[in-house]
Write a protein that holds these residues in place. Structure first.
Motif, PDB file in Angstrom:
ATOM      1  N   GLN A  51       3.916   1.491  -1.180  1.00  0.00           N
ATOM      2  CA  GLN A  51       4.581   1.597  -2.336  1.00  0.00           C
ATOM      3  C   GLN A  51       3.668   2.243  -3.374  1.00  0.00           C
ATOM      4  O   GLN A  51       3.795   2.865  -4.147  1.00  0.00           O
ATOM      5  N   LEU A  52       2.243   1.735  -3.556  1.00  0.00           N
ATOM      6  CA  LEU A  52       1.506   2.229  -4.335  1.00  0.00           C
ATOM      7  C   LEU A  52       1.312   3.588  -4.083  1.00  0.00           C
ATOM      8  O   LEU A  52       1.110   4.487  -5.068  1.00  0.00           O
ATOM      9  N   ALA A  53       1.087   4.049  -2.938  1.00  0.00           N
ATOM     10  CA  ALA A  53       0.642   5.564  -2.566  1.00  0.00           C
ATOM     11  C   ALA A  53       1.998   6.310  -2.771  1.00  0.00           C
ATOM     12  O   ALA A  53       1.788   7.561  -3.349  1.00  0.00           O
ATOM     13  N   ALA A  75       4.084   5.795  -5.391  1.00  0.00           N
ATOM     14  CA  ALA A  75       4.033   5.561  -6.527  1.00  0.00           C
ATOM     15  C   ALA A  75       3.139   6.798  -7.125  1.00  0.00           C
ATOM     16  O   ALA A  75       3.441   7.554  -8.237  1.00  0.00           O
ATOM     17  N   THR A  76       2.012   6.597  -6.547  1.00  0.00           N
ATOM     18  CA  THR A  76       0.791   7.627  -7.094  1.00  0.00           C
ATOM     19  C   THR A  76       1.146   9.106  -6.763  1.00  0.00           C
ATOM     20  O   THR A  76       1.222  10.011  -7.735  1.00  0.00           O
ATOM     21  N   VAL A  77       1.879   9.290  -5.694  1.00  0.00           N
ATOM     22  CA  VAL A  77       2.374  10.703  -5.166  1.00  0.00           C
ATOM     23  C   VAL A  77       3.518  11.158  -6.221  1.00  0.00           C
ATOM     24  O   VAL A  77       3.588  12.165  -6.721  1.00  0.00           O
ATOM     25  N   LYS A  78       4.428  10.168  -6.574  1.00  0.00           N
ATOM     26  CA  LYS A  78       5.524  10.360  -7.481  1.00  0.00           C
ATOM     27  C   LYS A  78       4.653  10.809  -8.944  1.00  0.00           C
ATOM     28  O   LYS A  78       5.307  11.656  -9.732  1.00  0.00           O
ATOM     29  N   ALA A  79       3.937   9.887  -9.510  1.00  0.00           N
ATOM     30  CA  ALA A  79       3.186  10.231 -10.818  1.00  0.00           C
ATOM     31  C   ALA A  79       2.471  11.546 -10.587  1.00  0.00           C
ATOM     32  O   ALA A  79       2.665  12.475 -11.562  1.00  0.00           O
ATOM     33  N   GLU A  80       1.833  11.852  -9.387  1.00  0.00           N
ATOM     34  CA  GLU A  80       1.300  13.237  -9.327  1.00  0.00           C
ATOM     35  C   GLU A  80       2.316  14.197  -9.566  1.00  0.00           C
ATOM     36  O   GLU A  80       2.040  15.351 -10.116  1.00  0.00           O
ATOM     37  N   GLN A  81       3.267  14.048  -9.046  1.00  0.00           N
ATOM     38  CA  GLN A  81       4.474  15.244  -8.912  1.00  0.00           C
ATOM     39  C   GLN A  81       5.029  15.335 -10.151  1.00  0.00           C
ATOM     40  O   GLN A  81       5.225  16.368 -10.653  1.00  0.00           O
ATOM     41  N   THR A 114       1.032  -1.262  -0.290  1.00  0.00           N
ATOM     42  CA  THR A 114       0.075  -0.042  -0.014  1.00  0.00           C
ATOM     43  C   THR A 114       0.892   1.264   0.106  1.00  0.00           C
ATOM     44  O   THR A 114       0.617   2.289  -0.826  1.00  0.00           O
TER      45      THR A 114
END
Length: 244
Positions: A75-77, A79-85, A73
């Motif tokens: 890692q997914l979060a 990755a999501t934050v990184k994608a949003e950044q 979870t």
């Protein structure tokens, strides 16, 4: 011979039974020895240990699954934050590029407007120069001569009107630029009056206006010089109603 055969066959049959019996006895004896070697509390301990160990293993396995789930979870979060950044960074870069492009477009538009204004001003100046270089043309008629004389008089501050000039011309020469008076006192003195407004040569020379011909018979030069003389003596040609 037949007795021996029977004896041998019987002996073989007994020997097989004996072997089976011996094997059964041995197995039972081994089992008895095994049971007698185990303490009376062994079954209880074994049962407790068997019940306890699986329970501990299940609890440990549950914690491992929770940790793995949390890690996934996280890692997914992440990755999501990184994608949003990354998306936000790309969006900011796109906005910055758009702002730079808009600024360049505005500068180019301003430069184009300045260029067009400069060209328009240059064309206007060229037209003004051409207009100034090319003097206005007037018809070679009495009307044209008077109007051209008035234009020159205006530049030199000489007063006079179309009506006043036209009226005196008609009285003095009837509009004939080659008219000459050979009978008045000026003619008798050798300086006859000439041209549209019957100007004598000394007066024409004294009141000649720059930019006009030195020919006393030139219509425009004659009118302009006569009006200059009338302005000096009478205030304006409009005030002249007779010989002057």
């Amino acid at each position: 011979m037949s007795k021996n055969i029977l004896t041998r066959g019987h002996s073989r049959a007994l020997t097989r039974h004996h072997k089976i019996a011996a094997a059964g006895v041995a197995a039972l004896g081994a089992a008895a020895i095994g049971f007698s070697a185990v303490p009376s509390t062994a079954s209880t301990n074994t049962t407790s240990e068997a019940a306890t160990v699986p329970t501990a293993k299940v609890a440990y396995s549950t914690e491992q699954i929770k940790d793995v789930k949390g890690t996934v979870t996280d890692q997914l979060a992440g990755a999501t934050v990184k994608a949003e950044q990354i998306a936000a960074k790309k969006q900011a870069e796109a906005k910055a590029k758009a702002a730079v492009a808009a600024k360049k477009a505005a500068a180019a538009k301003k430069a184009e407007q300045a260029r067009q204004a400069k060209e328009a001003a240059s064309r206007a100046a060229e037209r003004a120069e051409v207009k100034q270089a090319a003097p206005k043309s007037y018809p070679n008629t009495l009307d044209g001569w008077i109007r051209e004389s008035l234009s020159i008089m205006k530049k030199h501050g000489i007063p006079g009107s179309y009506e006043g000039i036209h009226r005196n011309i008609m009285r003095e020469s009837s509009g004939n630029p080659k008219a000459i008076n050979l009978w008045d006192i000026n003619a008798q003195n050798g300086i006859p009056s000439k041209g549209l407004l019957q100007v004598i040569p000394p007066t024409f020379k004294a009141y000649h206006v720059p930019g006009t011909s030195w020919n006393i018979y030139d219509p425009v030069a004659n009118i302009t010089a006569a009006c200059n003389y009338a302005a000096d003596r009478y205030g304006t040609m409009d005030n002249v109603d007779s010989a002057y």
